[in-house]
Design an enzyme around this catalytic site. Structure first.
Site, PDB file in Angstrom:
ATOM      1  N   ASP A   1      14.101   6.299  -2.505  1.00 20.36           N
ATOM      2  CA  ASP A   1      13.250   5.336  -3.205  1.00 20.36           C
ATOM      3  C   ASP A   1      13.710   5.133  -4.651  1.00 20.36           C
ATOM      4  O   ASP A   1      14.366   5.997  -5.231  1.00 20.36           O
ATOM      5  CB  ASP A   1      11.795   5.842  -3.184  1.00 20.36           C
TER       6      ASP A   1
ATOM      7  N   ASN B   1       8.368  -2.729   5.077  1.00 24.96           N
ATOM      8  CA  ASN B   1       9.235  -3.426   4.118  1.00 24.96           C
ATOM      9  C   ASN B   1       9.452  -4.905   4.466  1.00 24.96           C
ATOM     10  O   ASN B   1       9.957  -5.681   3.646  1.00 24.96           O
ATOM     11  CB  ASN B   1      10.589  -2.715   3.970  1.00 24.96           C
TER      12      ASN B   1
HETATM   13  C1  IPE Z   1       9.728   3.858   1.554  1.00 21.58           C
HETATM   14  O1  IPE Z   1       9.785   3.347   0.267  1.00 21.58           O
HETATM   15  C2  IPE Z   1      10.680   3.104   2.440  1.00 21.58           C
HETATM   16  C3  IPE Z   1      12.101   3.319   2.165  1.00 21.58           C
HETATM   17  C4  IPE Z   1      12.599   4.127   1.275  1.00 21.58           C
HETATM   18  C5  IPE Z   1      13.022   2.578   3.016  1.00 21.58           C
HETATM   19  P1  IPE Z   1       8.786   2.197  -0.224  1.00 21.58           P
HETATM   20  O2  IPE Z   1       9.196   1.857  -1.587  1.00 21.58           O
HETATM   21  O3  IPE Z   1       8.758   1.087   0.770  1.00 21.58           O
HETATM   22  O4  IPE Z   1       7.393   2.952  -0.168  1.00 21.58           O
HETATM   23  P2  IPE Z   1       6.054   2.629  -0.963  1.00 21.58           P
HETATM   24  O5  IPE Z   1       5.816   1.163  -0.808  1.00 21.58           O
HETATM   25  O6  IPE Z   1       6.282   3.004  -2.395  1.00 21.58           O
HETATM   26  O7  IPE Z   1       5.028   3.499  -0.325  1.00 21.58           O
HETATM   27  C1  IPE Z   2      13.944   1.994  -1.853  1.00 20.51           C
HETATM   28  O1  IPE Z   2      13.913   1.439  -3.108  1.00 20.51           O
HETATM   29  C2  IPE Z   2      14.762   1.178  -0.881  1.00 20.51           C
HETATM   30  C3  IPE Z   2      13.968   0.440   0.113  1.00 20.51           C
HETATM   31  C4  IPE Z   2      12.680   0.544   0.274  1.00 20.51           C
HETATM   32  C5  IPE Z   2      14.685  -0.487   0.964  1.00 20.51           C
HETATM   33  P1  IPE Z   2      12.796   0.399  -3.510  1.00 20.51           P
HETATM   34  O2  IPE Z   2      13.296  -0.969  -3.244  1.00 20.51           O
HETATM   35  O3  IPE Z   2      11.499   0.729  -2.865  1.00 20.51           O
HETATM   36  O4  IPE Z   2      12.709   0.643  -5.073  1.00 20.51           O
HETATM   37  P2  IPE Z   2      11.394   0.660  -5.956  1.00 20.51           P
HETATM   38  O5  IPE Z   2      10.454   1.661  -5.350  1.00 20.51           O
HETATM   39  O6  IPE Z   2      10.826  -0.726  -5.926  1.00 20.51           O
HETATM   40  O7  IPE Z   2      11.876   1.064  -7.303  1.00 20.51           O
HETATM   41 MG    MG Z   3       9.943   1.896  -3.399  1.00 24.08          MG
END
Ligand code: IPE
Ligand code: IPE
Ligand code: MG
Length: 241
Positions: A19, A67
């Site tokens: 993340d 997502n």
């Molecule tokens: C979890 O991260 C999914 C991935 C890392 C692919 P998110 O960024 O989607 O999770 P939330 O929304 O903070 O819970």
């Molecule tokens: C994790 O990084 C990757 C995916 C969920 C695909 P994020 O895109 O969730 O990054 P933040 O949480 O918005 O910083």
């Molecule tokens: Mg995230």
């Protein structure tokens, strides 16, 4: 940082919620996809680092079933990134003896992505080194729903007697039943939640959260997580004195 890990207590399976790509990119005035591309580079390094350390299985959260609710451009960019990354890495994974797996629902993903996933799984089957399991269009609840559907079908056709349904049978109907449950669950970028990742499998995983966003995660962080893991007392509900 250089750490000495106890070679007799390396977690066999590490799961990572990668993340913070978006925040990392924003912090330097770039768009979110730039962060995802950097995240791909990090993942490549971490797969090889984990293999060197002796980790046998690495499950990483690449795209959750939630997502899809992101802006269309970001979703499309992520699908394209995965297609390009798979094409770029497939041969090297096969050559280096890595096994590739996927966890998640194929439906809804671009056909091209599903095809490269199948090809990579096929070309790396039985390889001796680390297994990289990529969770894509993955949701822990969806995985349990899919298992329940299979089990109900098996019960209807008389293959399974309902009173005999137990935890082992549910585990056997998950996406990759031959991969053991994760020992260590790492989340980058500081959030203290599991976001629908490996709900069944992570029942007794040790959790380690770092503030570092995924694009900045390195072998040093991985070793720090494992060092911490090695200090944990895993009790599995029993008394350890
Ligand atoms: C979890 O991260 C999914 C991935 C890392 C692919 P998110 O960024 O989607 O999770 P939330 O929304 O903070 O819970
Ligand atoms: C994790 O990084 C990757 C995916 C969920 C695909 P994020 O895109 O969730 O990054 P933040 O949480 O918005 O910083
Ligand atoms: Mg995230």
């Amino acid at each position: 940082m250089s750490t000495t890990l106890d070679p007799t207590n390396i977690p066999a399976h590490i799961a990572i919620i990668m993340d913070g790509n978006g925040r990392w990119a924003r912090a330097q005035g770039k768009d979110r996809l730039y962060g995802h591309w950097q995240g791909y580079r990090t993942l490549k390094q971490i797969v090889y680092a984990a293999d060197e350390i002796g980790v046998r299985f690495l499950t990483v959260y690449g795209f959750s079933s939630e997502n899809w609710n992101r802006p269309h451009d970001e979703v499309e960019g992520l699908m394209d990134l995965m297609i390009q990354a798979m094409k770029a890495e497939m041969d090297e994974m096969a050559e280096k003896g890595i096994q590739f797996r996927v966890s998640g629902r194929p439906s809804g993903l671009p056909n091209e992505l599903v095809n490269v996933f199948h090809e990579a799984v096929r070309n790396t089957r039985g390889n001796p080194r680390i297994t990289l399991n990529l969770a894509v269009n993955y949701g822990g609840r969806a995985e349990i729903v899919d298992a329940v559907r299979e089990i109900v079908n098996a019960a209807k056709s008389g293959e399974i007697a309902p009173p005999l349904i137990d935890e082992a049978i549910i585990s056997r109907h998950l996406y990759n039943p031959d991969i053991p449950d994760p020992d260590l669950l790492i989340r980058t970028a500081g959030e203290m939640r599991i976001s629908n990742f490996l709900l069944w499998e992570a029942a007794y995983a040790e959790i380690w959260v770092t503030q570092t966003p995924w694009p900045d995660f390195s072998k040093d962080h991985l070793e720090a997580a494992i060092t911490d893991y090695q200090k944990r007392i895993r009790k599995f509900g029993t008394v350890v004195e």
